[in-house]
Write a protein that holds these residues in place. Structure first.
Motif, PDB file in Angstrom:
ATOM      1  N   ILE A  66       2.278   6.049  -2.070  1.00 54.65           N
ATOM      2  CA  ILE A  66       3.136   7.149  -1.660  1.00 54.65           C
ATOM      3  C   ILE A  66       4.365   7.381  -2.794  1.00 54.65           C
ATOM      4  O   ILE A  66       4.711   8.457  -3.250  1.00 54.65           O
ATOM      5  N   LEU A  67       4.643   5.899  -3.294  1.00 58.01           N
ATOM      6  CA  LEU A  67       5.759   6.132  -4.195  1.00 58.01           C
ATOM      7  C   LEU A  67       5.299   6.089  -5.622  1.00 58.01           C
ATOM      8  O   LEU A  67       5.796   7.222  -6.457  1.00 58.01           O
ATOM      9  N   ILE A  68       4.457   5.574  -6.087  1.00 53.95           N
ATOM     10  CA  ILE A  68       3.837   5.522  -7.470  1.00 53.95           C
ATOM     11  C   ILE A  68       3.082   6.574  -7.851  1.00 53.95           C
ATOM     12  O   ILE A  68       3.089   7.219  -8.572  1.00 53.95           O
ATOM     13  N   HIS A  69       2.037   6.641  -6.898  1.00 53.36           N
ATOM     14  CA  HIS A  69       0.684   7.519  -7.065  1.00 53.36           C
ATOM     15  C   HIS A  69       1.313   8.826  -7.024  1.00 53.36           C
ATOM     16  O   HIS A  69       0.967   9.714  -7.972  1.00 53.36           O
TER      17      HIS A  69
ATOM     18  N   ASP B  16       0.782  -1.361  -0.140  1.00 51.91           N
ATOM     19  CA  ASP B  16       0.134  -0.074   0.142  1.00 51.91           C
ATOM     20  C   ASP B  16       0.682   1.362  -0.053  1.00 51.91           C
ATOM     21  O   ASP B  16       0.455   2.163  -0.645  1.00 51.91           O
ATOM     22  N   GLN B  17       1.904   1.275   0.980  1.00 53.84           N
ATOM     23  CA  GLN B  17       2.739   2.424   0.941  1.00 53.84           C
ATOM     24  C   GLN B  17       3.663   2.757  -0.604  1.00 53.84           C
ATOM     25  O   GLN B  17       3.632   3.545  -0.765  1.00 53.84           O
ATOM     26  N   ILE B  18       3.894   1.491  -1.148  1.00 54.16           N
ATOM     27  CA  ILE B  18       4.456   1.673  -2.369  1.00 54.16           C
ATOM     28  C   ILE B  18       3.732   2.434  -3.398  1.00 54.16           C
ATOM     29  O   ILE B  18       4.057   3.205  -4.309  1.00 54.16           O
ATOM     30  N   ARG B  19       2.323   1.781  -3.304  1.00 48.68           N
ATOM     31  CA  ARG B  19       1.511   2.102  -4.607  1.00 48.68           C
ATOM     32  C   ARG B  19       0.890   3.624  -4.365  1.00 48.68           C
ATOM     33  O   ARG B  19       0.887   4.388  -5.106  1.00 48.68           O
TER      34      ARG B  19
END
Length: 247
Positions: free
Chosen positions: A195-198, A190-193
């Motif tokens: 905060i990083l990607i989105h 969830d954090q990757i999706r």
């Protein structure tokens, strides 16, 4: 058509608003519809708009990751434009600036004047195509396919120059988001999706750069084990073979 679809790997996996995603989907639909109906001149216009969107997303990443460099890149712009770009909340704000001028920002990722001159030629081609001058520049599929090959070469070149920006973005993400008790989403995926990607409009090509990051360079940092966990989740969930269903 198959080669043209490669541009999708350079465009964001996720957008900040449904309107942005609808816009990109509209451009793809316009390209595909005109291409399949042999309206190659109009197909080129839609493809050019997708390509410039890619440029805007790359400049946005510079703005987010290297704000000082971005501010320096505004030298020479008028005060109102400077303020608008500094306060921009979407990459599409860059569309308010002349395309020739916005390409100057690519100097911030070490694109020299010669390369930028090549990119400007694509803008000139679009201008020639978009004006009612009595010419059909792309009357055959072969002519458009040749131009698409040229565009994809330029896109890949810009992507290569963007690598240090993406690496820096990812490194900062790992350093600032490793603690599951303090970050927005305890679950690594969830954090990757979100905060990083989105937040950074990362593309599959950007993710490939992140997947190749040497996590051992952070081995001495506090929380390294959680950084490694984030990195392994990214590598597993966003492998290139799984790109279509990543987000």
């Amino acid at each position: 058509m198959e080669e043209a679809a490669e541009l999708g790997n350079y465009l964001p996996l996720s957008f900040k608003s449904p309107k942005e995603q609808e816009y990109i989907e509209f451009l793809w639909d316009a390209f595909e519809t005109n291409y399949t109906h042999s309206k190659y001149q109009f197909a080129f216009l839609a493809y050019h708009m997708l390509t410039m969107s890619f440029v805007y997303f790359n400049i946005w990443q510079i703005k987010q990751t290297e704000p000082r460099d971005f501010a320096m890149g505004l030298i020479g712009f008028g005060r109102d434009i400077e303020k608008s770009l500094l306060e921009a909340t979407s990459p599409f704000v860059f569309s308010t600036v002349n395309e020739r001028s916005i390409l100057r920002f690519l100097k911030l990722i070490a694109c020299d004047n010669g390369k930028i001159g090549t990119y400007v030629k694509l803008v000139d081609d679009r201008n020639d195509t978009a004006h009612p001058n009595g010419n059909i520049f792309f009357s055959t599929q072969a002519a458009l396919d040749t131009k698409i090959t040229e565009i994809l070469r330029v896109v890949d070149e810009i992507q290569a120059h963007s690598k240090p920006v993406i690496e820096h973005c990812y490194r900062e993400f790992l350093l600032q988001n490793h603690d599951p008790d303090e970050r927005a989403y305890p679950d690594p995926a969830d954090q990757i999706r979100e905060i990083l990607i989105h937040e950074n409009y990362l593309s599959q090509k950007d993710i490939e750069i992140c997947r190749g990051f040497d996590i051992e360079t952070l081995a001495t940092q506090p929380g390294h084990e959680h950084m490694r966990e984030l990195h392994e989740v990214l590598r597993t969930k966003y492998g290139s073979d799984d790109a279509s269903g990543a987000v």
